[in-house]
Design a protein around this motif. Structure first.
Motif: not given
Length: 214
Positions: A17, A19-24, A125, A127-128
């Protein structure tokens, strides 16, 4: 019969997926203050997860030791204000351990991160990226925590700002201050009320916040 997903399959699915708004992704945890920024950003937005032991390009590196688990828990309890409850899981991938930290969206915002000089700062947060929240965001959260309704007077000042937003695609906070001819705090309160009532939306462009008429 439901197929059971292995740790490797689960983590690879998340890594795919990006990196995005819900993941780093975090290669390692060496600074609890920096991790607190990520925790604050996720809590003040929509929640999310940190995958520790994963490089920015998605390559699995694995955590170095259990010390990183203790450090992320310390970041949540000692360097976040108020202290946060996070959930951590460890996954075995390619003979390496990947740490997953799940952060829930805060019921009451903001959640502050304590920086190196012991100052509390709130992040969001986008995007990333973890972006420092503006004074307007802080006002919006403060108003959202109030149980009573808001009473807003509509004067020439409010109409002047709305007219300016109609004429322009978007305005910065400083531009809004000049148009209203009021101090920064008063303008922040006004913009926060406009956001609360759905009249305007904050947008982030070229590393700067603008306010746009809905």
């Amino acid at each position: 019969m439901k197929r059971i997903q292995t740790d490797t399959q689960y983590i690879q699915q998340l890594v795919n997926e990006g990196e995005h708004i819900h993941q780093d992704f975090k290669f390692e945890i060496s600074d609890a203050h920096k991790i607190a920024k990520s925790l604050s950003a996720f809590a003040n937005t929509e929640g999310g997860r940190l995958l520790v032991g994963v490089k920015d390009n998605g390559k699995i590196a694995g955590i170095r030791s259990e010390e990183e688990i203790y450090m992320i828990e310390a970041a949540a309890t000692m360097y976040c204000q108020p202290p946060m409850n996070i959930t951590t899981y460890t996954h075995s991938v390619e003979g390496k351990t990947v740490l997953e930290a799940v952060i829930q969206e805060a019921v009451e915002k903001p959640v502050y991160a304590i920086d190196e000089s012991n100052k509390p700062k709130a992040y969001i947060r986008i995007k990333d990226e973890n972006i420092l929240a503006t004074p307007v965001h802080l006002k919006v959260w403060k108003n959202a925590n109030k149980t009573r309704g808001a009473f807003v007077t509509f004067t020439e000042k409010e109409q002047k700002l709305l007219d300016a937003l109609k004429r322009n695609e978007a305005l910065t906070l400083n531009q809004c201050c000049k148009i209203c001819n009021t101090n920064r705090n008063s303008t922040c309160n006004l913009l926060a009320d406009f956001i609360r009532f759905g009249l305007i939306t904050p947008i982030f462009l070229s590393h700067k916040f603008y306010f746009k008429l809905n």
